[in-house]
Design a protein around this motif. Sequence first.
Motif: not given
Ligand code: ATP
Length: 435
Positions: A149, A254-255, A312, A323, A327, A351-352
């Motif tokens: 994560h 989300s990734q 991406a 990150a 966002e 977070e998004t």
């Molecule tokens: N290519 C990237 N480069 C930098 N940051 C990224 C990239 N892809 C995603 N992120 C960051 O990763 C984070 C993903 O967190 P987010 O909470 O939105 O998703 P998640 O952790 O999958 O969901 P959840 O918290 O509900 O489990 C965000 O801060 C997003 O901006």
Amino acid sequence: MPEEALPIGVVADDLTGATDLALMASERGLRSVVCVDVPAAGTVPPDADVLVVALRSRTAPVATAVDASRRALGWLRQQGARRFHLKYCSTFDSTPRGNIGPVLEALLDDLGSPTTVVVPSFPATGRTVYRGYLFVGNELLAESSMRDHPLTPMRDSHLVRLLQPQMSGRVSAVALEHVRGDLPAALDAARRGGVRAVVLDAIEDGDLAAIHRATADLPLTTGAAGLVTAWGRGGESAAVAVGAPGPSVSLVGSQSRASREQVERARAHQPVLAISPPAGEDGVAPAADRAVGWCLERWSEDAERPVLVHAAPPDSDVSPDEAALLERTFARTAATLAARGVRRFVVGGGETSGSVIAALDVRTLAIGPAISPGVCWASGELAPGDPGTGLAGEGTSTRAAPGTTGEVSATCALSLKSGNFGGPDFFVDAWEMLR
Ligand SMILES: Nc1ncnc2c1ncn2[C@@H]1O[C@H](COP(=O)(O)OP(=O)(O)OP(=O)(O)O)[C@@H](O)[C@H]1O
Ligand SMILES: O=C(O)[C@@H](O)C(=O)CO
């Protein structure tokens, strides 16, 4: 749950977690409202059986998270709540510093309660706890995609080992046979032994029901939304109707493995745009403008077709700054679209979602129907004036949505999806429900 125990107060460490829990409560017949952050003094409190305050404290500095959680608890107490639940992620998203442990201890202190339980189990979404180990489906937590994560990589699966470094008080565990046996006695022994947090095994809903019964006298429980399967009396869902006309956009930061698969599957049905974090703050507005321009162009070809903008995949490890920049790009994209009259948003990632909802300036979410376990549609009002930050002059309420004629109201249809939740065709199915 006796009437006098209502409202139940919930402090949630992120927004998608808050709607996940509120959906579960709503399906149990409890009217549920999510307040986005602690409401300002003087705000008329929503009339609800379950009041959830959604914070953005999961990855905040420890002191910020503790302070926000205590303010949320204080506000919920003012609204008459006497029973509380601290909602964190069913995958226990945290680091050795916190924030689950420090917040849990601060809330116990404020409530004058010696002990609480730790229950991330949520069998409907594949989260189970056995012998203190957290499983995500058939995988141990540290062998699931949570291992990588971007913000809270989970490299251990044992909840006592994960939580103890975050706490000053002691953590212990109660195994499944005792959860199914004399759990009140096991909890009493832990309390007398000076334990502050008791990790409980639970692999099916019946275990959660036993935990609910055995914790009826505790002011505070902690965990995921699974425990809520035992709240209320069941019966009719308390979901509100959700709807808003006009074009539809999914914004996915989300990734998670699930989100990536869902984005791939959406490609066959929708135009999809990948965006990367801009190099610095100056790049946020232009990047958002490009994303908005792309959406408007797609809707000029077909206003009925949902569009999807996603992050991406990063080439290497992501820094917190990158990150946050991404966002803010999603947030600004959403606010600009709202200023142009768009009222239908699906957001992927906790977070998004927090960033997007803050930018839209939606203050409360009334819970609507489920799309899949843990994810629902919700109805939210844009605050009067301009949505979001830095968009002065672009009013919301009088714009016509692209592809429509006439004025649009301030009511938005919103779905906030936790990274790991939703079926494979989530970004298609969600929109089908609004047809
Ligand atoms: N290519 C990237 N480069 C930098 N940051 C990224 C990239 N892809 C995603 N992120 C960051 O990763 C984070 C993903 O967190 P987010 O909470 O939105 O998703 P998640 O952790 O999958 O969901 P959840 O918290 O509900 O489990 C965000 O801060 C997003 O901006
Ligand atoms: O508990 C979960 O898994 C979700 O509600 C969540 O908090 C993910 O952000």
